[in-house]
Design an enzyme around this catalytic site. Sequence first.
Site, mmCIF file in Angstrom:
data_model
loop_
_atom_site.group_PDB
_atom_site.id
_atom_site.type_symbol
_atom_site.label_atom_id
_atom_site.label_comp_id
_atom_site.label_asym_id
_atom_site.label_seq_id
_atom_site.Cartn_x
_atom_site.Cartn_y
_atom_site.Cartn_z
ATOM 1 N N ASN A 1 63.926 -1.913 45.072
ATOM 2 C CA ASN A 1 63.639 -1.644 43.654
ATOM 3 C C ASN A 1 64.111 -0.281 43.186
ATOM 4 O O ASN A 1 64.353 -0.069 41.999
ATOM 5 C CB ASN A 1 62.129 -1.735 43.405
ATOM 6 C CG ASN A 1 61.651 -3.168 43.408
ATOM 7 O OD1 ASN A 1 62.433 -4.091 43.255
ATOM 8 N ND2 ASN A 1 60.356 -3.355 43.582
ATOM 9 N N LYS B 1 99.447 -15.522 52.537
ATOM 10 C CA LYS B 1 99.667 -15.432 51.091
ATOM 11 C C LYS B 1 100.560 -16.584 50.628
ATOM 12 O O LYS B 1 101.445 -16.994 51.370
ATOM 13 C CB LYS B 1 100.336 -14.092 50.737
ATOM 14 C CG LYS B 1 99.592 -12.850 51.212
ATOM 15 C CD LYS B 1 98.297 -12.640 50.463
ATOM 16 C CE LYS B 1 97.605 -11.357 50.948
ATOM 17 N NZ LYS B 1 96.325 -11.125 50.270
ATOM 18 N N LYS C 1 95.400 -14.383 59.299
ATOM 19 C CA LYS C 1 94.050 -14.307 58.739
ATOM 20 C C LYS C 1 93.918 -15.123 57.459
ATOM 21 O O LYS C 1 94.809 -15.122 56.616
ATOM 22 C CB LYS C 1 93.712 -12.840 58.459
ATOM 23 C CG LYS C 1 92.429 -12.593 57.698
ATOM 24 C CD LYS C 1 92.283 -11.121 57.339
ATOM 25 C CE LYS C 1 91.081 -10.881 56.450
ATOM 26 N NZ LYS C 1 91.227 -11.507 55.117
ATOM 27 N N ASP D 1 92.118 -15.365 53.828
ATOM 28 C CA ASP D 1 91.608 -14.344 52.921
ATOM 29 C C ASP D 1 90.167 -14.665 52.553
ATOM 30 O O ASP D 1 89.632 -15.717 52.902
ATOM 31 C CB ASP D 1 92.490 -14.205 51.686
ATOM 32 C CG ASP D 1 92.716 -12.742 51.308
ATOM 33 O OD1 ASP D 1 91.855 -11.907 51.655
ATOM 34 O OD2 ASP D 1 93.746 -12.425 50.696
ATOM 35 N N HIS E 1 85.182 -9.637 56.533
ATOM 36 C CA HIS E 1 85.920 -9.154 55.367
ATOM 37 C C HIS E 1 84.895 -8.531 54.425
ATOM 38 O O HIS E 1 83.885 -9.152 54.102
ATOM 39 C CB HIS E 1 86.652 -10.317 54.694
ATOM 40 C CG HIS E 1 87.626 -9.876 53.643
ATOM 41 N ND1 HIS E 1 87.220 -9.241 52.492
ATOM 42 C CD2 HIS E 1 88.984 -9.972 53.569
ATOM 43 C CE1 HIS E 1 88.280 -8.974 51.747
ATOM 44 N NE2 HIS E 1 89.371 -9.393 52.378
ATOM 45 N N ARG E 2 85.156 -7.304 53.949
ATOM 46 C CA ARG E 2 84.156 -6.598 53.148
ATOM 47 C C ARG E 2 84.193 -7.006 51.671
ATOM 48 O O ARG E 2 84.023 -6.176 50.781
ATOM 49 C CB ARG E 2 84.318 -5.089 53.283
ATOM 50 C CG ARG E 2 85.678 -4.544 52.876
ATOM 51 C CD ARG E 2 85.695 -3.025 52.960
ATOM 52 N NE ARG E 2 86.996 -2.479 52.587
ATOM 53 C CZ ARG E 2 87.252 -1.180 52.475
ATOM 54 N NH1 ARG E 2 86.296 -0.300 52.699
ATOM 55 N NH2 ARG E 2 88.448 -0.753 52.143
ATOM 56 N N SER F 1 94.105 -2.763 55.867
ATOM 57 C CA SER F 1 94.904 -3.752 55.142
ATOM 58 C C SER F 1 94.936 -3.412 53.665
ATOM 59 O O SER F 1 94.045 -2.743 53.146
ATOM 60 C CB SER F 1 94.321 -5.160 55.336
ATOM 61 O OG SER F 1 93.045 -5.259 54.735
#
Length: 489
Positions: free
Chosen positions: A128, A180, A206, A208, A298-299, A383
């Site tokens: 809180n 990609k 990897k 994504d 992955h952040r 990355s």
Amino acid sequence: MSEAITGAERYKSGVIPYKKMGYWEPDYVPKDTDIIAMFRITPQAGVEPEEAAAAVAGESSTATWTVVWTDRLTACELYRAKAFRTDPVPNTGEGTKTEQQYFAYIAYDLDLFEPGSIANLTASIIGNVFGFKAVKALRLEDMRIPVAYLKTFQGPATGIIVERERLDKFGRPLLGATTKPKLGLSGRNYGRVVYEGLKGGLDFMKDDENINSQPFMHWRDRFLYCMEAVNKASAATGEVKGHYLNVTAGTMEEMYERAEFAKSLGSVIIMIDLVIGYTAIQSMAKWARKNDMILHLHRAGNSTYSRQKNHGMNFRVICKWMRMAGVDHIHAGTVVGKLEGDPLMIKGFYDTLRDRHTPVSLEHGLFFEQDWASLNKVMPVASGGIHAGQMHQLLDYLGEDVILQFGGGTIGHPQGIQAGAVANRVALEAMIMARNEGRDYVKEGPQILEEAAKWCTPLKLALDTWKDITFNYESTDTADFVPSETASV
């Protein structure tokens, strides 16, 4: 000296300033078993920094807005968090463009927290209190976690040493790339991208953060095509390869199902996103250790609360929590890439993830000495906007216990994906050889790359394509004690 009201006066009905309720104790000496949090506080106009710090201490531990007699049924003197120090933040306040801010140090008794639970720890420390009106802005900058509490956590499921042993790869950074485009490919085409990258010399490919199970590619199809690519590339190169299979899903049951399927296909690594939450992360870390699986995090979502300097939470705190929670990899910045990253701050992140013992280093944003006991080390991942022409800088800044992920820097190569992977592998091997020969690879880096490019056309094309690419923007999260600029390339 403490201004706390004691005795019967303390428990009279009504509202008492937090400072006088016992949450401000400037003479308090923290115990070895205390958890200490350091907040950056911007008090509301007219609120003393000590009162603001006491308010944060109160609201993140035992207090409410008014006196309650049930305090007397507890060991309230023990359980109250204690704000014991405030320091003005350098370069804030009068004569600057920034409102006056303060570093506030708050100690919490260990008994306030459930053992082995990041969720319970965060419910108090960042619960809180971040919406509390007594402060205009609040940021959690750092924490000291006592060994007694660290030992209640599993730590990284695999760790750097065991990961290298499983992969049989030593003495250099690991290389990877993110597939990609991240969305829209069919399973077959996705697998082809994975194969080309691994065949060209990368250690990992990897998923994504937002590729899960969409209409254009069901998760099971992706897993099958990716592991076919991994197995073919491993057979062709004689190296252990892997693909981070993202098992992130809407429920824990679905994530476990996907992880089990990845295991059945022979994958050495799975991936999750930070946005699944602390309890889910810990649950997957326990599964990963039980099943001898490397766990990549992955952040995704991190910058929503870590990027602004005056409010939210510093990424170094996330690094500490994720090491405790048990992930093996976490994206931690590149210094020279497209994403936010001050060189000094990123050094602090990497030290937090990889050191057995982290000393105080104000220039790197490390406010507390931290003994990591026997918790494994986490492998940082770099990355976002990096390419072969930066290899000497990446090795210098980040060291060798790191995964360098060249997504666009592999798949965007003019000769194709496999050529992009070849360029990155040759650039890395050339730089490691130069380092091992004793050359000044930082100073001679461009020359070393040019020499290697004479016999490697993919590397020459990579250097020609991206030689002028820079992301030289000012960082928002910089050191408070040492002026610094974002590195240029």
